[in-house]
Design an enzyme around this catalytic site. Sequence first.
Site, PDB file in Angstrom:
ATOM      1  N   VAL A  68      99.435-137.444 -12.996  1.00  0.00           N
ATOM      2  CA  VAL A  68     100.020-137.954 -11.755  1.00  0.00           C
ATOM      3  C   VAL A  68      98.975-138.393 -10.744  1.00  0.00           C
ATOM      4  CG1 VAL A  68     102.175-136.653 -11.985  1.00  0.00           C
ATOM      5  CG2 VAL A  68     100.232-135.636 -10.738  1.00  0.00           C
ATOM      6  N   SER A 147     106.899-125.544  -1.250  1.00  0.00           N
ATOM      7  CA  SER A 147     106.659-124.159  -1.643  1.00  0.00           C
ATOM      8  C   SER A 147     106.949-123.242  -0.476  1.00  0.00           C
ATOM      9  CB  SER A 147     105.194-123.982  -2.074  1.00  0.00           C
ATOM     10  OG  SER A 147     104.841-122.624  -2.167  1.00  0.00           O
ATOM     11  N   TYR A 160      96.435-125.052  -1.819  1.00  0.00           N
ATOM     12  CA  TYR A 160      97.829-125.169  -2.255  1.00  0.00           C
ATOM     13  C   TYR A 160      98.761-125.309  -1.055  1.00  0.00           C
ATOM     14  CZ  TYR A 160     102.126-123.930  -4.776  1.00  0.00           C
ATOM     15  OH  TYR A 160     103.387-123.934  -5.310  1.00  0.00           O
ATOM     16  N   ALA A 162      98.119-126.274   2.041  1.00  0.00           N
ATOM     17  CA  ALA A 162      97.898-127.523   2.772  1.00  0.00           C
ATOM     18  C   ALA A 162      98.539-128.702   2.049  1.00  0.00           C
ATOM     19  CB  ALA A 162      96.398-127.759   2.957  1.00  0.00           C
ATOM     20  N   LYS A 164     101.093-128.592  -0.040  1.00  0.00           N
ATOM     21  CA  LYS A 164     102.550-128.474   0.026  1.00  0.00           C
ATOM     22  C   LYS A 164     103.067-128.784   1.426  1.00  0.00           C
ATOM     23  CE  LYS A 164     103.325-127.359  -4.267  1.00  0.00           C
ATOM     24  NZ  LYS A 164     104.092-128.276  -5.162  1.00  0.00           N
ATOM     25  N   ILE A 193     108.697-117.651  -8.055  1.00  0.00           N
ATOM     26  CA  ILE A 193     109.463-117.972  -9.257  1.00  0.00           C
ATOM     27  C   ILE A 193     108.598-117.624 -10.469  1.00  0.00           C
ATOM     28  CG2 ILE A 193     110.686-119.763 -10.526  1.00  0.00           C
ATOM     29  CD1 ILE A 193     111.891-119.184  -7.770  1.00  0.00           C
TER      30      ILE A 193
END
Length: 258
Positions: A68, A147, A160, A162, A164, A193
């Site tokens: 991606v 998140s 992570y 920042a 999200k 999760i």
Amino acid sequence: MTLAAYDLTGRSALVTGAASGIGRACTALLASAGATVHCADVDEDGLAGTRALIKDAGGTAYVHPLDVTDRSRVEAVVASAVRASRRLDVLAAVAGVMHSSPVLQTRDEDLDRVMAVNFKGVLYACQESARAMIAAGTPGSLVTMASGAVDAASPDLLCYSAAKAAVVQLTRTLATELGPHRIRVNAVAPGWIRTPMTDRHDAELQSRAEAAITKITPLRRVGGPEEVAHTVLHLACDASAFTTGQIIRPNGGVAMPW
């Protein structure tokens, strides 16, 4: 409201991060609702497993190897999905990576990698999917993956969190810009999760982390990928036709922002 509002028969959905975890659960559920699903991921073996799962259940699935962070490849995958299905109605941008380090030990390469996958990868997928929907003149739904880390200070998760948080702002901005084109944009912000990403810890650490999360979660448990997938399905289909620019939190109640 009837079950027809959840029927995606005749529609096409692209899911990034489809090889495992939340992405695989989303792909399978969208297929079970009738959508033709386009499964995209860098993990080709995992993609084959997702495709087999869907075909065994009677669904229709295509696989697209995809990094991606490669904009040109994202463009090609969206174009391929449109050619195969003659339309694109839903994007679920789930692909993501995790990185843990204290702020003072965070390196440029750590930040660059996480932002490239978790933010730029979502941006590219949303841009290309929206362009395809606008060109076709059809309504659509873009679902991004945020998140629970955006709702609280998360030690060791700067990169992570920042990325999200940037996804949340992207979602709101896109919802404003794409609304006139009948394209809805919403984010899902899961709590803890149990997925291959969280299972990267050793068993003892995993058990301690889940026990701590369970203690502060009103529902007193952690979640499963299928529970997040049901939120994605709701946002993808006509049941949420008047919902856009929202952050939906399947998190067991651990965070309850206004």
